[in-house]
Motif scaffolding. Sequence first.
Motif, PDB file in Angstrom:
ATOM      1  N   ILE A 158      10.607  -6.554   5.014  1.00 44.64           N
ATOM      2  CA  ILE A 158      10.275  -7.192   3.764  1.00 44.64           C
ATOM      3  C   ILE A 158      10.359  -8.827   4.022  1.00 44.64           C
ATOM      4  CG2 ILE A 158      10.689  -7.315   1.176  1.00 44.64           C
ATOM      5  CD1 ILE A 158       9.404  -4.536   2.220  1.00 44.64           C
ATOM      6  N   ALA A 208       5.105  -6.759   3.414  1.00 44.30           N
ATOM      7  CA  ALA A 208       5.780  -5.468   4.203  1.00 44.30           C
ATOM      8  C   ALA A 208       5.128  -5.217   5.375  1.00 44.30           C
ATOM      9  CB  ALA A 208       6.098  -4.155   2.906  1.00 44.30           C
ATOM     10  N   ILE A 210       8.461   2.229   0.024  1.00 46.72           N
ATOM     11  CA  ILE A 210       8.226   1.108  -0.476  1.00 46.72           C
ATOM     12  C   ILE A 210       7.260   1.515  -1.683  1.00 46.72           C
ATOM     13  CG2 ILE A 210       6.489  -0.895  -0.104  1.00 46.72           C
ATOM     14  CD1 ILE A 210       7.616  -0.925   2.781  1.00 46.72           C
ATOM     15  N   ILE A 242       2.712  -6.653  -3.463  1.00 48.49           N
ATOM     16  CA  ILE A 242       3.024  -6.323  -2.231  1.00 48.49           C
ATOM     17  C   ILE A 242       1.901  -6.338  -1.396  1.00 48.49           C
ATOM     18  CG2 ILE A 242       4.238  -5.063  -0.622  1.00 48.49           C
ATOM     19  CD1 ILE A 242       6.129  -4.059  -2.969  1.00 48.49           C
TER      20      ILE A 242
END
Length: 455
Positions: free
Chosen positions: A16, A41, A52, A83
Amino acid sequence: MHIFDELISAVGPDVISRDQVKRKDYSSDKWFAAHLPDLVAEPTNAQQVAAILRIASRHRVPVTPRGAGYGYVGGCVPEEGGIALSVIRMNRIKELSVPDGVAVVEPGVITGDLQAAARNAGLFYPPDPASFRNSSIGGNIATNAGGPRCLKYGVTRHYVLGLEVVLANGTIVRVGGRTMKNKTGFDLVGLFVGSEGMLGIVTEATIRVIPLPPARASISASFREIEDAAEAVQQILKAGFLPSALEIADKFTLESARKHLGHQIVPAGNAHLLVDLDGQEKSVQNELVILESLVKKLGALSIDTAFGETECEALWDLRRGFSESLKATGLTKLNQDVTVPRGRLVDLVKFAAELQKRSGFPIACFGHAGDGNIHVNVMVAEPEKPENHQRMDETLDALFEQIIAWGGAITGEHGIGLAKKRWWPQAVSGENLALHQTIKSALDPDRLLNPGKFL
Ligand SMILES: Cc1cc2nc3c(=O)[nH]c(=O)nc-3n(C[C@H](O)[C@H](O)[C@H](O)COP(=O)(O)OP(=O)(O)OC[C@H]3O[C@@H](n4cnc5c(N)ncnc54)[C@H](O)[C@@H]3O)c2cc1C
């Protein structure tokens, strides 16, 4: 706990990141749009992807899957932040089984690496997007990528036997298997192939690989006009040939290539055909002789033939140079990968010529004539200038309206992403659109996977 800390404690700081450079790297693909993700990520296995997604779903944070970032429609642009999840570190070819004719791969494997590994084992992975040196198998699956060989061999979908997918809520599910035939339940492999990262994240794929044809031949032929080349396409198929590729190019494309690549490698004429044959050596040699005489009879102005990988690739240099040649004009290439029923090929090129007159933008057509998937490139000087915007929109509106009216597809290979979003509601019926929404809601009720795209 803040989502960043929670993610770090679940999967580690090497997975991350909120590094500015990384966020920028993961904000775009090869199209024009860009949007910064909040976090990046880079998981290395399915369990990390699942962790995640579980955390993101609890925090209601969007996740945009990403392969190599070589898409042409802004598909992996994290349009609503959140993300950006890249699978590019998951790049192992786990298995290549000659007896079963399958390869088991992680999604970040580069297409060309799978092709090469298969070839080394005497096997063949036919899907051949022009981006094969850079694009990933996961990206190819998510866009159902195609290429010149699809006329004979089909698109990516036809080579995906099984998938491991992580759903929006973090569930890991396996669909399909490793057999050629499998009618156990719905075709869920087909559901995920082409879903553009909106239904789940592919973490493993079982791919069908077929026997490698030992011989290959190519014919490069030029014609006076595009109509003659299009007629040759029909006659070649009518004569019982199913070439592994059947590529066409128009006058504007050839003239750009003459300027960029030189007259010696671009034959005279306003249209060009490139035909590939493959199979056993003797059959390919025989077919090459028959096809050459057919092409001659059909009025070719010039014909070059090649036998064997190296010689064929030399003929393909011209075809592979078309895109660069168009870029070298200095104009911006708005590449539309439309598909028409094959009988509409000439109509499409005529329509492009008429549109060129009407809009004032040069339009170049080249591509996969055998399956009707033609790259229609609207060539624009200074597309960023506001006075060009309306004309660009009107030109593309007119193109897509005509494609839809002919029963064609607004995208044959690249997907909808952001680039084709504007025409998606016209391209499908209301019922079809509603069915898409129902499927999306069932698999991703909070709409966290790749939001901001066509659903
Ligand atoms: C020069 C050039 C030539 C091209 N030629 C062709 C061609 O001939 N034929 C063709 O079909 N395309 C072509 N393309 C388009 C592009 O290469 C393909 O769409 C390719 O499949 C993208 O792969 P990628 O790994 O770069 O995916 P990305 O661009 O990273 O992502 C594409 C889409 O797939 C989703 N995605 C990526 N990985 C996963 C995953 N593991 N699970 C779920 N969703 C995922 C993303 O969310 C996004 O929606 C070309 C592009 C370029 C730049």
